[in-house]
Structure formats: structure tokens, C-alpha cells
Design an enzyme around this catalytic site. Sequence first.
Site, mmCIF file in Angstrom:
data_model
loop_
_atom_site.group_PDB
_atom_site.id
_atom_site.type_symbol
_atom_site.label_atom_id
_atom_site.label_comp_id
_atom_site.label_asym_id
_atom_site.label_seq_id
_atom_site.Cartn_x
_atom_site.Cartn_y
_atom_site.Cartn_z
ATOM 1 N N SER A 152 0.834 -1.198 0.000
ATOM 2 C CA SER A 152 0.000 0.000 0.000
ATOM 3 C C SER A 152 0.876 1.258 0.000
ATOM 4 O O SER A 152 1.638 1.476 -0.941
ATOM 5 C CB SER A 152 -0.963 -0.037 1.193
ATOM 6 O OG SER A 152 -1.943 0.965 1.095
ATOM 7 N N ASP A 184 -8.414 -4.977 -6.287
ATOM 8 C CA ASP A 184 -8.139 -3.759 -5.533
ATOM 9 C C ASP A 184 -8.738 -2.566 -6.273
ATOM 10 O O ASP A 184 -8.454 -2.354 -7.450
ATOM 11 C CB ASP A 184 -6.626 -3.585 -5.388
ATOM 12 C CG ASP A 184 -6.219 -2.534 -4.364
ATOM 13 O OD1 ASP A 184 -7.074 -1.709 -3.981
ATOM 14 O OD2 ASP A 184 -5.047 -2.546 -3.947
ATOM 15 N N HIS A 230 -7.970 -4.844 -1.512
ATOM 16 C CA HIS A 230 -6.692 -4.258 -1.125
ATOM 17 C C HIS A 230 -5.952 -5.137 -0.121
ATOM 18 O O HIS A 230 -4.724 -5.234 -0.148
ATOM 19 C CB HIS A 230 -6.932 -2.866 -0.533
ATOM 20 C CG HIS A 230 -5.684 -2.066 -0.341
ATOM 21 N ND1 HIS A 230 -4.772 -1.852 -1.352
ATOM 22 C CD2 HIS A 230 -5.184 -1.424 0.758
ATOM 23 C CE1 HIS A 230 -3.772 -1.107 -0.899
ATOM 24 N NE2 HIS A 230 -3.986 -0.846 0.383
#
Length: 346
Positions: free
Chosen positions: A132, A287, A316
Site C-alpha cells: 500500500s 483492488d 486491497h
Amino acid sequence: MGNKHETFTFKLGDFKLQSGKILKDAFLIVDVQGELNSAKSNAIVFATCFGGDHNFNQMGIGEGRALDPSKYCIISPNLFCSGQSSSPSNASPSQKGSKFPLVTYYDNINAQDKLLQEYFGITNPLLYIGFSMGAQQAFHWGALHGSRTGGIVPICGTAKTTFQNWIALEGCKLALTADAAFDNGNYTSPPSIGLKAFSMNYTSRLFDQKGYEENLHLGLFGGLADDHAYFQTLNDLFSGIDANNLIGMANTWQHGDIGKHEKFGGSTAKALSNITCPALVMPSSSDISFVAEDNIPEVKKMPDADLKVIDSKYGHFAGSMSPALSSEKEVNFIDDGIKDLLEKIG
């Protein structure tokens, strides 16, 4: 005997930011698992993510895993604004709270490079990896330091924050700051309504429509009773983070673009072409924050990059490297990819 594990403070002093401003009495909170070998050739930098500090990273580390502390020295420097390293909540009085300056990914990278060289004596880390916001740091690290890094592994992140992603983050910020208790960042107690609104906005993008329809979110964290329990769990997480810290991390994320450096003159393409080390880019197929398709043109501009999409319904969280947030399938796929890269560069 267990592997060596320590957490310490690395003082940066008055640290100059990309903006030219000085972050006063700056510091990094650094977690280290495993031991650096005499050649200093087994160092892996594991960057932290949004809302997750070095404790979150521990879910991706373990003996037999790709990030094995019995083989590697795994260094997790916490992000600025994370509440661990220098942040609005723990800054010097003149920069505390709403007065904290904007910090970019390159500011984080510069601080981390200072840590590696001055504290550890490392100039050529074996690997830089992150999930991320950690993935975005990996791209930024590779653009500046790829020529002296074994490889990078960005998981569920892009080299440049997309406009759609920027809008979603702006919505989260506006939801938080609309709470009267936020008081332009000068609150005396947590703005609980704003934090709850931030949490709900952010949570909407953790899974895609199919993931939520299949109730995959109820399998997280060891199993949750219902949607209310899921919302409460995420609300508890975000309510435990200082509101100005959340704003600070979101600002860093929104400004993410590896081209925004004097070396590249604003050209993302030029920066991508400067990632000369081997790179393994691993997006999640579901995602909606960091869409897998957005990595395709980025990888094409990188000299030695492979794109391996994580085929997953876990959105995600597929890149979290933790079965508590995805499944063993995703964890094994990511670990196998990292092991292959480590074999190639090690």
C-alpha cells in the site's frame, strides 16, 4: 533461541524536507528483526503502510516465510505521521498538531537512507518491500536508489497516486474535518464523529462489490459476527489514530508521484526508467484503491520489472501478507514471488 528483535529511536535532528521547511527534532521509530551479517548483504527494508506501523508488518515476517528473520535483517522504519516516527501527535511544540508540515514520500526515503547509512552502515540493501503506502515508498526508493539496491517489491501500490485515488482520500479527509470538534486540527479531545466518518469512507474501498457481496469481510480478524462487528472493528482501528496523523498520512499519499523530484523534473516516466534494479510489482486483481491495470504502463517503463497480479477476491487486503486479512492462497503467492526474486538477486 529466538531471532534478534529490537525497536529503537533514530534521531534525525532538524531534518530538511523537500519543501525546504525544517522538521524539528525529527526521528524515526525503527523495528529490526533478524541480524545483519558481517558483509551487510542481507538487509531488507520493509516499509510501513497507512494506519499500520511496524507491528502490522510483523504479520508478513516469520521463519519459513519469504521475509525470514533467521536469514535476513528486516528493517521496518515507520512512516512519518504514523504516530510512531515524527508525527503531528508527537512533534515539537511549534509544529505539533495542525502546524505539522507536509511530508512527502521522498522525505521518508531520505530519512530512511540516512538511517541505513549512518546507523547500520548499509549502502546497498538487498531488498526494499512494502504494501500500500509501503509499495509507493518502494517505487520512490527504487527511483532514487535502484542502482544500489538488489531489488524492490511494491505490493498493491502505484508509482503515482491516481486522480481517482486522490479524490477518495480527499473525501475521507473532508468527512473527518467536517466534524466541528476537529476545530481545524486544534481539537482537545478526539473528533469521534469525524473519525467514524473517515473510517466508513475508507472502509468502502477495502473490497470491491463482489468481495463485499460474498461477505469476505466477515472472515477477517479471525471471523466477525456481522457487518456491524466489521464496521466497529475498523472504527476502533481508526479511532485509535490521532486525527491529525490521519490527515498527515493521507496528504503524503495524495502527493505520491515518483516524478516529483529535482532529479526527474516532474516526469514520472523518467523516474520509472531510473528504477534499474529488478522489480516485482504485485497488485491485487480486485483492488479498487490501487487498480492492477494502473501498474501495467508503469512496469513497461521500468527496465527490469515483472508484473505478477495476485488473483484474489480480497481487494486491497490481498497484499497484506497476512492470512488474518486474506487467505493462505494470497500469502503463499506473494511469498513465492518474493522468494524467487531473492534467489535471483541474492
